[in-house]
Motif scaffolding. Structure first.
Motif, PDB file in Angstrom:
ATOM      1  N   ARG A  30       0.838  -1.209   0.000  1.00 17.86           N
ATOM      2  CA  ARG A  30       0.000   0.000   0.000  1.00 17.86           C
ATOM      3  C   ARG A  30       0.865   1.248   0.000  1.00 17.86           C
ATOM      4  O   ARG A  30       0.583   2.223  -0.706  1.00 17.86           O
ATOM      5  N   GLY A  31       1.936   1.198   0.780  1.00 16.36           N
ATOM      6  CA  GLY A  31       2.837   2.340   0.797  1.00 16.36           C
ATOM      7  C   GLY A  31       3.459   2.581  -0.567  1.00 16.36           C
ATOM      8  O   GLY A  31       3.555   3.719  -1.042  1.00 16.36           O
ATOM      9  N   MET A  32       3.866   1.512  -1.221  1.00 20.43           N
ATOM     10  CA  MET A  32       4.535   1.664  -2.518  1.00 20.43           C
ATOM     11  C   MET A  32       3.568   2.105  -3.610  1.00 20.43           C
ATOM     12  O   MET A  32       3.932   2.883  -4.490  1.00 20.43           O
ATOM     13  N   GLN A  33       2.366   1.577  -3.584  1.00 23.79           N
ATOM     14  CA  GLN A  33       1.383   1.977  -4.594  1.00 23.79           C
ATOM     15  C   GLN A  33       1.130   3.481  -4.533  1.00 23.79           C
ATOM     16  O   GLN A  33       0.948   4.137  -5.549  1.00 23.79           O
ATOM     17  N   GLU A  34       1.066   3.997  -3.326  1.00 21.71           N
ATOM     18  CA  GLU A  34       0.754   5.416  -3.160  1.00 21.71           C
ATOM     19  C   GLU A  34       2.025   6.254  -3.000  1.00 21.71           C
ATOM     20  O   GLU A  34       1.936   7.459  -2.795  1.00 21.71           O
ATOM     21  N   ARG A  35       3.182   5.601  -3.071  1.00 24.21           N
ATOM     22  CA  ARG A  35       4.465   6.273  -2.836  1.00 24.21           C
ATOM     23  C   ARG A  35       4.414   7.110  -1.552  1.00 24.21           C
ATOM     24  O   ARG A  35       4.758   8.286  -1.540  1.00 24.21           O
ATOM     25  N   SER A  36       3.988   6.463  -0.486  1.00 22.16           N
ATOM     26  CA  SER A  36       3.766   7.221   0.736  1.00 22.16           C
ATOM     27  C   SER A  36       4.069   6.381   1.970  1.00 22.16           C
ATOM     28  O   SER A  36       3.461   5.333   2.188  1.00 22.16           O
ATOM     29  N   ARG A  37       5.015   6.841   2.767  1.00 23.90           N
ATOM     30  CA  ARG A  37       5.309   6.166   4.021  1.00 23.90           C
ATOM     31  C   ARG A  37       4.126   6.304   4.974  1.00 23.90           C
ATOM     32  O   ARG A  37       3.863   5.417   5.788  1.00 23.90           O
ATOM     33  N   THR A  38       3.424   7.414   4.865  1.00 22.27           N
ATOM     34  CA  THR A  38       2.268   7.630   5.741  1.00 22.27           C
ATOM     35  C   THR A  38       1.220   6.546   5.517  1.00 22.27           C
ATOM     36  O   THR A  38       0.650   6.003   6.470  1.00 22.27           O
ATOM     37  N   VAL A  39       0.963   6.234   4.246  1.00 10.34           N
ATOM     38  CA  VAL A  39      -0.021   5.185   3.951  1.00 10.34           C
ATOM     39  C   VAL A  39       0.435   3.869   4.570  1.00 10.34           C
ATOM     40  O   VAL A  39      -0.354   3.132   5.167  1.00 10.34           O
ATOM     41  N   LEU A  40       1.724   3.595   4.456  1.00 11.33           N
ATOM     42  CA  LEU A  40       2.269   2.372   5.067  1.00 11.33           C
ATOM     43  C   LEU A  40       2.007   2.373   6.573  1.00 11.33           C
ATOM     44  O   LEU A  40       1.471   1.409   7.124  1.00 11.33           O
ATOM     45  N   LEU A  41       2.363   3.474   7.218  1.00 13.34           N
ATOM     46  CA  LEU A  41       2.230   3.518   8.678  1.00 13.34           C
ATOM     47  C   LEU A  41       0.776   3.417   9.120  1.00 13.34           C
ATOM     48  O   LEU A  41       0.462   2.784  10.117  1.00 13.34           O
ATOM     49  N   TRP A  42      -0.113   4.028   8.347  1.00 15.32           N
ATOM     50  CA  TRP A  42      -1.530   3.969   8.700  1.00 15.32           C
ATOM     51  C   TRP A  42      -2.141   2.589   8.432  1.00 15.32           C
ATOM     52  O   TRP A  42      -3.240   2.298   8.869  1.00 15.32           O
ATOM     53  N   SER A  43      -1.428   1.757   7.680  1.00 18.78           N
ATOM     54  CA  SER A  43      -1.947   0.412   7.423  1.00 18.78           C
ATOM     55  C   SER A  43      -1.666  -0.534   8.583  1.00 18.78           C
ATOM     56  O   SER A  43      -2.357  -1.529   8.761  1.00 18.78           O
ATOM     57  N   VAL A  44      -0.631  -0.214   9.359  1.00 15.97           N
ATOM     58  CA  VAL A  44      -0.195  -1.150  10.394  1.00 15.97           C
ATOM     59  C   VAL A  44      -1.199  -1.285  11.554  1.00 15.97           C
ATOM     60  O   VAL A  44      -1.533  -2.410  11.946  1.00 15.97           O
ATOM     61  N   PRO A  45      -1.742  -0.179  12.108  1.00 21.23           N
ATOM     62  CA  PRO A  45      -2.662  -0.349  13.235  1.00 21.23           C
ATOM     63  C   PRO A  45      -3.900  -1.203  12.928  1.00 21.23           C
ATOM     64  O   PRO A  45      -4.233  -2.076  13.744  1.00 21.23           O
ATOM     65  N   PRO A  46      -4.569  -1.002  11.798  1.00 20.59           N
ATOM     66  CA  PRO A  46      -5.734  -1.871  11.555  1.00 20.59           C
ATOM     67  C   PRO A  46      -5.353  -3.350  11.448  1.00 20.59           C
ATOM     68  O   PRO A  46      -6.109  -4.217  11.910  1.00 20.59           O
ATOM     69  N   ILE A  47      -4.181  -3.608  10.872  1.00 21.30           N
ATOM     70  CA  ILE A  47      -3.750  -5.007  10.761  1.00 21.30           C
ATOM     71  C   ILE A  47      -3.503  -5.575  12.163  1.00 21.30           C
ATOM     72  O   ILE A  47      -3.927  -6.686  12.481  1.00 21.30           O
TER      73      ILE A  47
END
Lengths: 220, 467
Positions: A30-47
């Motif tokens: 998800r982070g790579m698709q959006e080129r965004s570390r923020t997207v990556l970090l925001w994916s971790v808590p729900p998981i």
């Protein structure tokens, strides 16, 4: 909970976090698709939340039903289930798929819950959870004993103890998962998927069989 | 069949796959039009340093006759690294080979002896019809969670055609893929934008519309497929249909961009009934909706009716008939087969809406009959048809048969059998025929050759979830 038990729970959490299939790979994607570390970090808590829910159900049920008889029964039946489930995972290659790539945070947590449940993540904690009955301080399990405060064992309040266990486990899982995701995203690169993705599924199943056998051995 | 480390032929991104080592072998679907000999997978040596380079070095006959092998594929590929259903320890090892005429699907194991694949499973037509409700399996794609098979026909009726899913470990038919197909009825090719949860499908015709040859009344009546369907890959429902207009007959091959951040792809259209031209289109998504735009028009070439097969004599022209297209893994070059005129065109599609023609090679053709440089005296029938591009984009392979009954109509004196290879300059573009690589005629033991798959993967087999 003894320090030793907490350490085992945390170690299992780290093991779960290490498995790409449990979520860090999804976070990286998800982070790579959006080129965004923020997207990556925001994916971790729900998981992590989905994982927590899956593990907490098992932990709470086991802790709440603890008593000498129920504890032994839960441990032995649970141990047998665990060995069977582990062997099934080891031998079966049937694939799990729940949803697509474009997920909301809630869907991501749901995916993680199912992924963790389908892999028996909660069950893997059984040797720690089911052999902690305070009424069984003697014998083989003595070194693992005395978890719930006296008088709480076998009551719904003891479920809180199970939730604590799940919490400790999840924090460790969260930390390792986030570290893996960030490391791969920032430094290591995708090549690691080809080179170093050891078959965790087989290891996972083997751990499950071992945990089941240990549970039975500690209880019997 | 699971490994301790990932299958080395899997790549997380198209960029990584472009750096893959060159293929050593090519697998070629070969079929007997008369259905007297069994169809076969021929194995061709593609290693230039080998003494047997460019020759058939392996052969696997199938147990039945009359299958008419079509677009086969691998059981697993780079999509196994996708994060929603990761299982990188399966092996790219089995070829899933559909019989378009018999509706049988074969599973061939290439591991023990890659030059002589072994048949390990046969899915009978009844199983495909009974469990998925489909017949005439056509195209195979290795999906993240299973093997997807498009099918032209319904199980017990003409249609609708659609997609069946096979379990990727047991190869059992799991069922029909669609949850809600809306008014989709005709099927042909399909592929996807995996990271966008989008599947795209195209249209040809039902079994009765194709099996005995092109039906002129249906063509002039504009009854062959002319639409594109866009699906929700996760929910398995039809979301949007775009109609190109009924003068455009047969929306066949689909080649989405390999870069998973991109939401465009290319579509080949066989013929316009208004002027016999063929065309290439681009689909793209903006604001949630897909639009489809024509980007390449290849006009028909005037010809003396005496040189034409009966079906084309009234028109006095050769239609290009774009029957296949293929997109290099770096999304830079699009290869376009003009099976009627016998031409392979190369376009730089770095800007998808504004392609630039960078190369052209002539081989065969209804009237042209262009020869291969290695056998200049031999007038070739058929034309470049199925195109396969190597992962590094440096080599292109073509085979010459389209589909038995249609070969006979357009090349009534025989389509023959040949396979050719072109070398590409991946920087500047342009392509030249490799004089050392031309298996043909008796090399294929009386069979016609339809499609090529490259060992380790190729430009039309793998899909990637990481940019």
């Amino acid at each position: 909970m003894t320090a030793g038990q907490l350490a085992v729970l945390a170690a299992l959490g780290a093991f779960h976090g290490l498995n790409p299939a449990m979520g860090w790979l999804f976070a990286v994607a998800r982070g790579m698709q959006e080129r965004s570390r923020t997207v990556l970090l925001w994916s971790v808590p729900p998981i992590a939340a989905g994982h927590l829910a899956s593990v907490a159900i098992v932990a709470a049920v086991v802790s709440a039903t603890e008593s000498v008889v129920a504890g032994n029964l839960v441990a032995i039946v649970g141990g047998a289930v665990l060995v069977g489930f582990g062997l099934w995972r080891l031998l079966s290659a049937r694939h799990f798929r729940w949803a697509g790539m474009r997920l909301s945070a809630a869907q991501l947590a749901g995916w993680s819950f199912l992924m963790s449940s389908a892999h028996g993540a909660g069950l893997m904690l059984l040797p720690v959870l089911a052999t902690t009955t305070p009424a069984a301080p003697a014998g083989h399990a003595a070194h693992l004993a005395a978890a719930a405060p006296a008088g709480l064992a076998g009551t719904p309040a003891a479920a809180l103890d199970g939730l604590l266990a799940a919490g400790v486990h999840t924090v460790a899982m969260f930390a390792v998962m986030a570290a893996c995701a960030l490391l791969v995203y920032e430094f290591v690169g995708l090549g690691v998927l080809r080179r170093a993705w050891f078959n965790v599924d087989k290891l996972w199943a083997a751990v499950m069989v071992a945990a089941g056998a240990l549970t039975i051995a500690l209880t019997a | 069949m699971t490994r301790w480390t990932p299958d080395p032929t899997f790549y997380p991104s198209a960029r990584d796959a472009a750096g893959a080592p060159a293929e050593q072998l090519a697998y070629v679907a070969a079929f007997d039009r008369s259905a007297e000999l069994p169809d076969a997978i021929a194995v061709v040596d593609t290693d230039p340093s080998s003494a047997s380079y460019g020759t058939v070095v392996g052969w696997t006959d199938l147990p039945h006759t009359g299958d008419e092998l079509h677009h086969f594929g691998w059981n697993a590929c780079s999509s196994a690294l996708c994060p929603t259903a990761p299982h990188p320890h399966v092996e790219r090892r089995y070829l899933i080979v559909p019989g378009l005429r018999s509706s049988r699907i074969y599973v061939l194991d290439t591991k023990a002896d890659p030059r002589n694949p072994v048949l390990v499973k046969e899915i009978p037509a009844e199983e495909l019809a009974g469990k998925a409700g489909y017949s005439r399996p056509h195209t195979i794609h290795c999906g993240p969670d299973g093997i997807y098979v498009s099918a032209l026909g319904g199980g017990s009726a003409e249609g609708p055609g659609g997609i069946a899913v096979l379990d990727h470990t047991t190869f059992e038919v799991r069922g029909a893929w669609e949850n809600d197909r809306g008014d989709q009825y005709l099927a042909y090719d399909f592929w996807w934008h995996l990271t966008r949860d989008v599947l795209v499908s195209s249209e040809w015709g039902t079994p009765s519309m194709i099996e005995d040859g092109l039906v002129p009344e249906l063509l002039l009546g504009r009854k062959y497929g002319h639409r594109l369907h866009f699906w929700d890959l996760a929910k398995r429902t039809l979301v949007q249909t775009v109609d190109l207009g009924d003068q455009y007959q047969m929306t066949l091959e689909l080649r989405p961009a390999h870069d998973p951040r991109k939401e465009y792809g290319f579509l080949g259209v066989v013929v316009s009934v208004e002027d016999l031209s063929a065309s290439v289109w681009v689909w793209q998504r903006s604001g949630g909706e897909f639009t489809v735009t024509k980007i390449i028009d290849v006009p028909a070439e005037p010809a003396d009716p005496a040189d034409l097969p009966p079906a084309l004599q009234p028109f006095g022209a050769v239609p290009p008939l774009i029957t296949d297209i293929d997109l290099s893994v770096d999304d830079r070059f699009l290869y376009v087969s003009c099976w009627g005129t016998g031409e392979l065109k190369q376009f730089d599609v770095s800007d998808p809406l504004h392609p630039v023609e960078t190369g052209s090679v002539r081989l065969g053709g209804i009237v042209g009959r262009a020869a291969h440089p290695s056998f200049p005296q031999e007038r070739l029938a058929g034309g470049p048809q199925m195109v396969e591009v190597s992962r590094d984009g440096r080599r292109v392979y073509v085979t010459n048969s389209l589909y038995g009954a249609w070969d006979d109509q357009f090349y009534p004196d025989g389509v023959g059998a040949w396979m050719a290879k072109l070398d590409v300059d991946p920087e500047a573009g342009g392509m030249t025929l490799d004089p050392r690589f031309f298996p043909h005629g008796d090399d294929f033991r009386g069979r016609r050759v339809h499609q090529t798959r490259l060992q380790g993967g190729d430009a039309s087999s793998d899909s990637y979830c990481f940019p």
